[in-house]
Design an enzyme around this catalytic site. Structure first.
Site, short mmCIF file in Angstrom:
data_model
loop_
_atom_site.label_atom_id
_atom_site.label_comp_id
_atom_site.label_asym_id
_atom_site.label_seq_id
_atom_site.Cartn_x
_atom_site.Cartn_y
_atom_site.Cartn_z
N HIS A 1 0.82 -1.22 0.00
CA HIS A 1 0.00 0.00 0.00
C HIS A 1 0.85 1.27 0.00
CE1 HIS A 1 -3.21 -2.74 0.83
NE2 HIS A 1 -2.74 -3.05 2.02
N HIS B 1 -6.87 -4.61 -0.89
CA HIS B 1 -6.08 -5.84 -0.95
C HIS B 1 -6.43 -6.66 -2.20
CE1 HIS B 1 -5.97 -4.83 3.37
NE2 HIS B 1 -4.73 -5.26 3.28
#
Length: 335
Positions: free
Chosen positions: A59, A221
């Site tokens: 991320h 995700h």
């Protein structure tokens, strides 16, 4: 799969070694995934609260890119899309405690909640006071009494910035935790994808998406969304995203907001700025003023094409703390 890596197994540790080389103000323990300010707790005034976050890698720049003055004291990186282990979280927590306790900012995923909770219990056994704030801003997931509930996404950046600013001012742990919860309560996010991401370990996209399709309500995700449509214009996409957010944020009209137009890793800035223009139009039509905004890649999902929008209702306190100086590798102003 074509990626600039050495091996799927070494992606996180190799990336952290690169971060250490690029940013001498950070101290990196690459094999443990621990990143702190170079001076650690020894370089902070006694009695200053430390703000710590972390979670699965993939991320970036969240979380380690936001370590520095006015934001995080430390971050703990797990494997790609996988929570760091409790021992590493506990070690980072104890390392940055300057005597006033540590705030854990945790995204609402089962593994993160379990592992950060266990780490906090271990630290408190060692005399370190820990408060936990859970970020759960993703309106694509319904709130429920059962299951993990809403995912933590773009509002994590807002929580880390604003709580970090208050900690920098010397506020006690309870006040820093309270403002973090206030930000989360007033923030909502929604994401769309034009393509899936490809994790190094899997080597193929997480889900299949046609050339003429867009996925609404995706997770960071690589989770598929809640609705698939034929590709839409930027204007139509912004309207659909803001409909979902504002349906859950009914008091936004008439209040200033902080806005994040966030790229997921595979979308160029020109497209994000087009989305920013459309968001401005839609919010203006609904009587909502954008007081502050960011546009760019801040909470990514590896190489996913798409974006997330985050709105946070902001009063004078939140705007003041947002504007406070910050000096990190990936966010900097007022310094």
């Amino acid at each position: 799969m074509k990626k600039l890596i050495n091996s799927p197994e070494s992606v996180v540790s190799d990336a952290l070694r690169g971060m250490a080389a690029a940013h001498p103000g950070l101290r990196v323990e690459a094999e443990k995934g621990i990143v702190t300010r170079a001076a650690g707790a020894a370089g902070e005034p006694a009695g200053k609260v430390a703000v710590l976050s972390g979670g699965g890698s993939g991320h970036e720049p969240l979380h380690a890119g936001f370590i520095g003055r006015g934001m995080l004291a430390a971050a703990v990186a797990g494997p790609v899309f996988t929570s760091p282990v409790p021992d590493n979280i506990a070690a980072a927590t104890c390392a940055v405690d300057a005597g006033a306790g540590v705030l854990h900012v945790v995204k609402n995923y089962t593994g993160d909640i379990l592992n950060f909770t266990m780490a906090a219990e271990d630290c408190e056994d060692e005399g370190v006071k820990v408060e936990q704030v859970v970020v759960d801003d993703d309106v694509a997931v319904a709130r429920t009494e059962h299951g993990p509930g809403r995912r933590g996404t773009g509002a994590t950046l807002f929580v880390e910035k604003i709580a970090g600013a208050l900690a920098e001012e010397g506020a006690p742990l309870a006040e820093v935790a309270a403002v973090a919860r206030k930000v989360n309560a007033n923030a909502r996010s929604y994401g769309v994808a034009l393509s899936s991401c490809t994790t190094p370990a899997k080597g193929s996209p997480n889900f299949a998406l046609g050339e003429d399709e867009i996925e609404l309500g995706i997770g960071i995700h690589g989770e598929p969304g809640r609705e698939r449509r034929k590709i839409m214009t930027a204007a139509e996409t912004a309207e659909a995203m803001l409909d979902a957010i504002l349906d859950d944020l009914p008091e936004a009209a008439g209040a200033p907001v902080i806005l994040l137009v966030n790229g997921l890793g595979g979308t160029p800035p020109v497209e994000l700025y087009i989305m920013r223009a459309e968001v401005e139009r839609v919010l203006g039509e609904r009587g909502i003023t954008v007081a502050r905004s960011l546009v760019g890649n801040y909470v990514t999902s590896l190489d996913m094409a798409g974006c997330t929008l985050t709105l946070c209702r902001a009063d004078e306190e939140l705007l003041r703390l947002w504007d406070a100086p910050v000096d990190t590798p990936s966010l900097r102003w007022g310094c």
